[in-house]
Design a protein around this motif. Sequence first.
Motif, short mmCIF file in Angstrom:
data_model
loop_
_atom_site.label_atom_id
_atom_site.label_comp_id
_atom_site.label_asym_id
_atom_site.label_seq_id
_atom_site.Cartn_x
_atom_site.Cartn_y
_atom_site.Cartn_z
N ILE A 164 0.88 -1.17 0.00
CA ILE A 164 0.00 0.00 0.00
C ILE A 164 0.92 1.22 0.00
O ILE A 164 1.77 1.36 0.89
N LYS A 165 0.73 2.08 -1.00
CA LYS A 165 1.57 3.28 -1.08
C LYS A 165 0.69 4.50 -1.21
O LYS A 165 -0.19 4.56 -2.06
N GLU A 166 0.93 5.48 -0.33
CA GLU A 166 0.19 6.73 -0.41
C GLU A 166 0.81 7.59 -1.52
O GLU A 166 2.03 7.58 -1.71
N ALA A 167 -0.05 8.30 -2.26
CA ALA A 167 0.43 9.09 -3.39
C ALA A 167 -0.27 10.44 -3.41
O ALA A 167 -1.16 10.68 -4.22
N SER A 168 0.11 11.32 -2.50
CA SER A 168 -0.43 12.69 -2.45
C SER A 168 -1.95 12.73 -2.49
O SER A 168 -2.56 13.35 -3.35
N GLY A 169 -2.57 12.05 -1.58
CA GLY A 169 -4.03 12.11 -1.46
C GLY A 169 -4.76 10.90 -2.00
O GLY A 169 -5.96 10.77 -1.80
N SER A 170 -4.09 10.01 -2.68
CA SER A 170 -4.70 8.75 -3.09
C SER A 170 -3.77 7.62 -2.66
O SER A 170 -2.74 7.87 -2.05
N TRP A 171 -4.15 6.39 -2.96
CA TRP A 171 -3.36 5.25 -2.54
C TRP A 171 -3.25 4.27 -3.70
O TRP A 171 -4.19 4.09 -4.47
N TYR A 172 -2.11 3.60 -3.79
CA TYR A 172 -1.92 2.49 -4.71
C TYR A 172 -1.87 1.21 -3.90
O TYR A 172 -1.03 1.06 -3.01
N PHE A 173 -2.77 0.29 -4.20
CA PHE A 173 -2.81 -1.02 -3.56
C PHE A 173 -2.34 -2.05 -4.58
O PHE A 173 -2.87 -2.10 -5.70
N SER A 174 -1.37 -2.87 -4.20
CA SER A 174 -0.89 -3.95 -5.06
C SER A 174 -1.40 -5.28 -4.54
O SER A 174 -1.47 -5.49 -3.31
N PHE A 175 -1.77 -6.17 -5.47
CA PHE A 175 -2.30 -7.48 -5.12
C PHE A 175 -1.63 -8.56 -5.93
O PHE A 175 -1.24 -8.35 -7.08
N GLU A 176 -1.51 -9.74 -5.32
CA GLU A 176 -0.95 -10.91 -5.99
C GLU A 176 -2.00 -12.01 -5.94
O GLU A 176 -2.72 -12.15 -4.94
N TYR A 177 -2.09 -12.80 -7.01
CA TYR A 177 -3.05 -13.91 -7.05
C TYR A 177 -2.42 -15.11 -7.74
O TYR A 177 -1.41 -14.99 -8.43
N ASP A 178 -3.03 -16.27 -7.56
CA ASP A 178 -2.54 -17.52 -8.13
C ASP A 178 -2.91 -17.57 -9.61
O ASP A 178 -4.06 -17.79 -9.96
#
Length: 196
Positions: A110-124
Motif C-alpha cells: 500500500i503506497k500513499e500518493a499525495s491524497g490517493s493510494w496504490y494497492f498492489s495485489f498478488e493472485y494464483d
Amino acid sequence: MFTGIIESVGKIKTLTKEGENLHIEVQSDLASELKIDQSVAHNGVCLTVVACSENLYTVTAIQETLLKTNLGTLKEGDFVNLERAMKLGDRLDGHLVQGHVDQTGVCTSIKEASGSWYFSFEYDETLGNVTIEKGSITVNGVSLTVVDSVANTFRVAIIPYTYTHTNFKELSEGSTVNLEFDVVGKYVKRLTTSYE
C-alpha cells in the motif's frame, strides 16, 4: 448482477456455524430496506438475505463459498463492503459484476500518493484468471481499474472517497481479498483456451 459501486459498509455482528454453513449477521443502514430472498454482495460475494430487521440482517454462506472467498476468515466486528443487486434501467456506474468471486488475492503493498493510494495485489495465476492494463477488476466487491498488470499481480489506484466509504481503509499488507475478474475477459480467455 451488480456494478461494483459500494453502497454501504456493514459490521459483522455474529457468526454462527450450522454444519458446514456459516450464518452471517450484519449490522447495516441498508437492513431496513431489505427483504428476505434479496441478493446482496458482501465483499463482492452474492448472498441471499434469509432474515432481516430494522438494522440487522442475516445471510448464509455455504462451504464452497467459504473455501473460495475471504468470508470464512471473517470475525465479529469486521467490516464488509455491501451492494444490493442493480435495478434494470439504472446507470451502470462501475462495470458488470456477477457477485461470483473467482479467487482470493493478497495485498502485497500500500503506497500513499499525495491524497490517493496504490494497492498492489498478488493472485494464483494457475487458476487461469488474467488482468489487463486499464481493464476492470472487482476487489472485495469494489469496481476498479487495473494499473500495472503483470502475470499474477496488479495495482489499483484508490481515491479518497473510495478509501473512506469502503473497507479499503481496513486493509494492510497480507490482507486476503476477494477477486472477481472482468466477465468479458473471462469469456475471451475461455474462447481462446482449449478445454482440458
